[in-house]
Design a protein around this motif. Structure first.
Motif, mmCIF file in Angstrom:
data_model
loop_
_atom_site.group_PDB
_atom_site.id
_atom_site.type_symbol
_atom_site.label_atom_id
_atom_site.label_comp_id
_atom_site.label_asym_id
_atom_site.label_seq_id
_atom_site.Cartn_x
_atom_site.Cartn_y
_atom_site.Cartn_z
ATOM 1 N N GLY A 17 0.834 -1.205 0.079
ATOM 2 C CA GLY A 17 -0.002 0.030 0.032
ATOM 3 C C GLY A 17 0.765 1.185 -0.108
ATOM 4 N N VAL A 18 0.071 2.380 -0.111
ATOM 5 C CA VAL A 18 1.024 3.644 -0.070
ATOM 6 C C VAL A 18 1.742 4.022 1.087
ATOM 7 N N THR A 19 1.534 3.372 2.462
ATOM 8 C CA THR A 19 2.061 3.767 3.650
ATOM 9 C C THR A 19 2.935 2.663 4.116
ATOM 10 N N ASN A 20 2.984 1.442 3.247
ATOM 11 C CA ASN A 20 3.862 0.461 3.799
ATOM 12 C C ASN A 20 3.903 0.077 5.084
ATOM 13 N N PRO A 21 2.805 -0.176 5.826
ATOM 14 C CA PRO A 21 2.599 -0.753 7.231
ATOM 15 C C PRO A 21 3.082 -2.018 7.437
ATOM 16 N N ILE A 22 3.766 -2.009 8.551
ATOM 17 C CA ILE A 22 4.536 -3.346 8.983
ATOM 18 C C ILE A 22 3.471 -4.234 9.594
ATOM 19 N N ASP A 23 3.184 -5.273 9.018
ATOM 20 C CA ASP A 23 1.904 -6.450 9.870
ATOM 21 C C ASP A 23 2.609 -7.615 9.484
ATOM 22 N N ARG A 24 1.814 -8.658 9.941
ATOM 23 C CA ARG A 24 2.569 -10.075 9.923
ATOM 24 C C ARG A 24 2.867 -10.592 8.674
ATOM 25 N N PRO A 25 1.954 -10.317 7.688
ATOM 26 C CA PRO A 25 2.164 -10.858 6.106
ATOM 27 C C PRO A 25 3.442 -10.201 5.675
ATOM 28 N N LEU A 26 3.686 -8.962 5.818
ATOM 29 C CA LEU A 26 4.927 -8.432 5.401
ATOM 30 C C LEU A 26 6.210 -8.840 6.251
ATOM 31 N N VAL A 27 6.072 -8.803 7.483
ATOM 32 C CA VAL A 27 7.097 -9.591 7.982
ATOM 33 C C VAL A 27 7.519 -10.838 7.614
ATOM 34 N N GLU A 28 6.416 -11.773 7.271
ATOM 35 C CA GLU A 28 6.765 -12.998 6.805
ATOM 36 C C GLU A 28 7.464 -12.941 5.461
ATOM 37 N N GLU A 29 6.831 -12.231 4.627
ATOM 38 C CA GLU A 29 7.416 -12.126 3.311
ATOM 39 C C GLU A 29 8.738 -11.561 3.464
ATOM 40 N N HIS A 58 1.689 -1.623 11.752
ATOM 41 C CA HIS A 58 0.268 -1.376 11.447
ATOM 42 C C HIS A 58 -0.696 -1.520 12.723
ATOM 43 N N VAL A 59 -0.857 -0.562 13.164
ATOM 44 C CA VAL A 59 -1.481 -0.508 14.563
ATOM 45 C C VAL A 59 -2.998 -1.012 14.477
ATOM 46 N N PRO A 60 -3.599 -0.641 13.576
ATOM 47 C CA PRO A 60 -5.045 -1.168 13.521
ATOM 48 C C PRO A 60 -5.136 -2.560 13.441
ATOM 49 N N HIS A 61 -4.094 -3.202 12.709
ATOM 50 C CA HIS A 61 -4.006 -4.634 12.483
ATOM 51 C C HIS A 61 -3.764 -5.066 13.848
ATOM 52 N N ASP A 72 4.065 -13.300 19.533
ATOM 53 C CA ASP A 72 4.460 -13.949 18.240
ATOM 54 C C ASP A 72 4.978 -13.039 17.114
ATOM 55 N N PHE A 73 4.076 -12.122 16.718
ATOM 56 C CA PHE A 73 4.452 -11.105 15.818
ATOM 57 C C PHE A 73 5.690 -10.238 16.243
ATOM 58 N N TRP A 74 5.640 -9.901 17.599
ATOM 59 C CA TRP A 74 6.931 -8.978 18.055
ATOM 60 C C TRP A 74 7.994 -9.787 17.904
ATOM 61 N N ASN A 75 7.807 -11.133 18.165
ATOM 62 C CA ASN A 75 9.371 -11.705 18.074
ATOM 63 C C ASN A 75 9.786 -11.909 16.543
ATOM 64 N N ARG A 76 8.512 -12.211 15.803
ATOM 65 C CA ARG A 76 9.123 -12.120 14.328
ATOM 66 C C ARG A 76 9.640 -10.987 13.845
ATOM 67 N N PHE A 77 9.072 -9.720 14.243
ATOM 68 C CA PHE A 77 9.644 -8.435 13.740
ATOM 69 C C PHE A 77 11.001 -8.329 14.220
ATOM 70 N N GLU A 78 11.121 -8.451 15.435
ATOM 71 C CA GLU A 78 12.708 -8.420 16.045
ATOM 72 C C GLU A 78 13.619 -9.286 15.473
ATOM 73 N N ASP A 79 13.076 -10.404 15.012
ATOM 74 C CA ASP A 79 13.980 -11.331 14.345
ATOM 75 C C ASP A 79 14.372 -11.050 12.809
ATOM 76 N N LEU A 80 13.404 -10.334 12.371
ATOM 77 C CA LEU A 80 13.529 -9.717 10.926
ATOM 78 C C LEU A 80 14.626 -8.661 10.991
ATOM 79 N N VAL A 81 14.435 -7.928 12.111
ATOM 80 C CA VAL A 81 15.320 -6.594 12.094
ATOM 81 C C VAL A 81 16.802 -7.103 12.544
ATOM 82 N N LEU A 82 16.957 -8.081 13.191
ATOM 83 C CA LEU A 82 18.197 -8.636 13.778
ATOM 84 C C LEU A 82 19.009 -9.298 12.317
#
Length: 245
Positions: A17-29, A58-61, A72-82
């Motif tokens: 999308g326009v704002t590229n919010p970070i949700d679980r599908p984006l983190v996984e992909e 993606h706060v609403p999500h 689980d999402f937060w752990n996956r996001f931090e894993d991605l950043v690392l």
């Protein structure tokens, strides 16, 4: 997201999308793409669009998730950043648009940041919306800029424009919107031509201590983050933020 081949360099563009919010599908992909790039390419450039690199979480999500799902999402996001931070290949972020919150954190995980000089802003808004700046993000930011700049950005949810980001060391170059991606690709390709093993070990020297400090107390930090996220006062602020998406 889309993956473009630039010889030895992978160019990965967020297209959520326009704002590229970070949700679980984006983190996984993005996690899967980074793992693929690690085995196929000698360098990585991460980009968004000319309005937003990424608005952040993606706060609403995320407000619809229960505690276990959010953990689980937060752990996956931090894993991605690392993963991005410790990639044994040169990385750069090409920012033609804003990077706030989690979007800024993804940019800091890269070795270099090239920023468009028209209107692009860096910001951390976590405290403002009721959650702490993540420890990993704090460690990476303080490695890049001075303690005073980090304090202003973290405590006051401060915004930095292109020239301020360059002066603080947060941006490596301020470019026109038309050249920002080409400059990032050029820098990464230049470094990708260096002996790979020597580069990988040298980068490991820079990232090892932060990775060690973060992982040593990660479980306790994440427990505290979840308590803050689900606190009634924080939920009220997060719902206000979600209404602006």
């Amino acid at each position: 997201m889309t993956l473009e081949d630039h010889g030895t360099t992978a160019f990965l563009r967020l297209t959520n999308g326009v704002t590229n919010p970070i949700d679980r599908p984006l983190v996984e992909e993005l996690t899967a793409a980074v793992d693929e790039i690690k085995g196929r390419y000698r360098g990585l450039v991460l980009a968004g669009n000319n309005k937003f690199f990424s608005i952040g979480l993606h706060v609403p999500h995320l407000l619809m998730l229960g505690r276990d799902e959010m953990k689980d999402f937060w752990n996956r996001f931090e894993d991605l950043v690392l993963r991005i931070y410790t990639l044994p290949i040169p990385t750069a972020c090409a920012m033609a648009g804003h990077a706030t919150g989690g979007g800024a954190i993804l940019a800091w995980a890269c070795d270099y940041r090239f920023i468009a000089g028209v209107r692009t802003l860096f910001a951390l808004n976590e405290v403002k919306i009721g959650v702490p700046v993540p420890y990993l993000a704090d460690l990476m930011l303080r490695q890049i800029v001075s303690d005073r700049v980090a304090v202003e950005m973290e405590f006051r949810s401060g915004f930095l424009g292109p020239d301020e980001a360059k002066a603080a060391g947060l941006a490596d170059a301020v470019c026109s919107e038309e050249e920002v991606e080409a400059r990032a690709i050029e820098r990464v390709a230049e470094l990708a031509a260096l002996p790979a093993a020597a580069f990988a070990l040298t980068k490991q020297h820079r990232t090892r201590e932060i990775q060690k400090r973060f992982t040593a107390i990660r479980e306790d930090l994440n427990r505290a983050f979840m308590e803050c996220w689900f606190a009634p006062a924080s939920q009220a602020l997060l719902k206000e933020a979600a209404a602006k998406f």
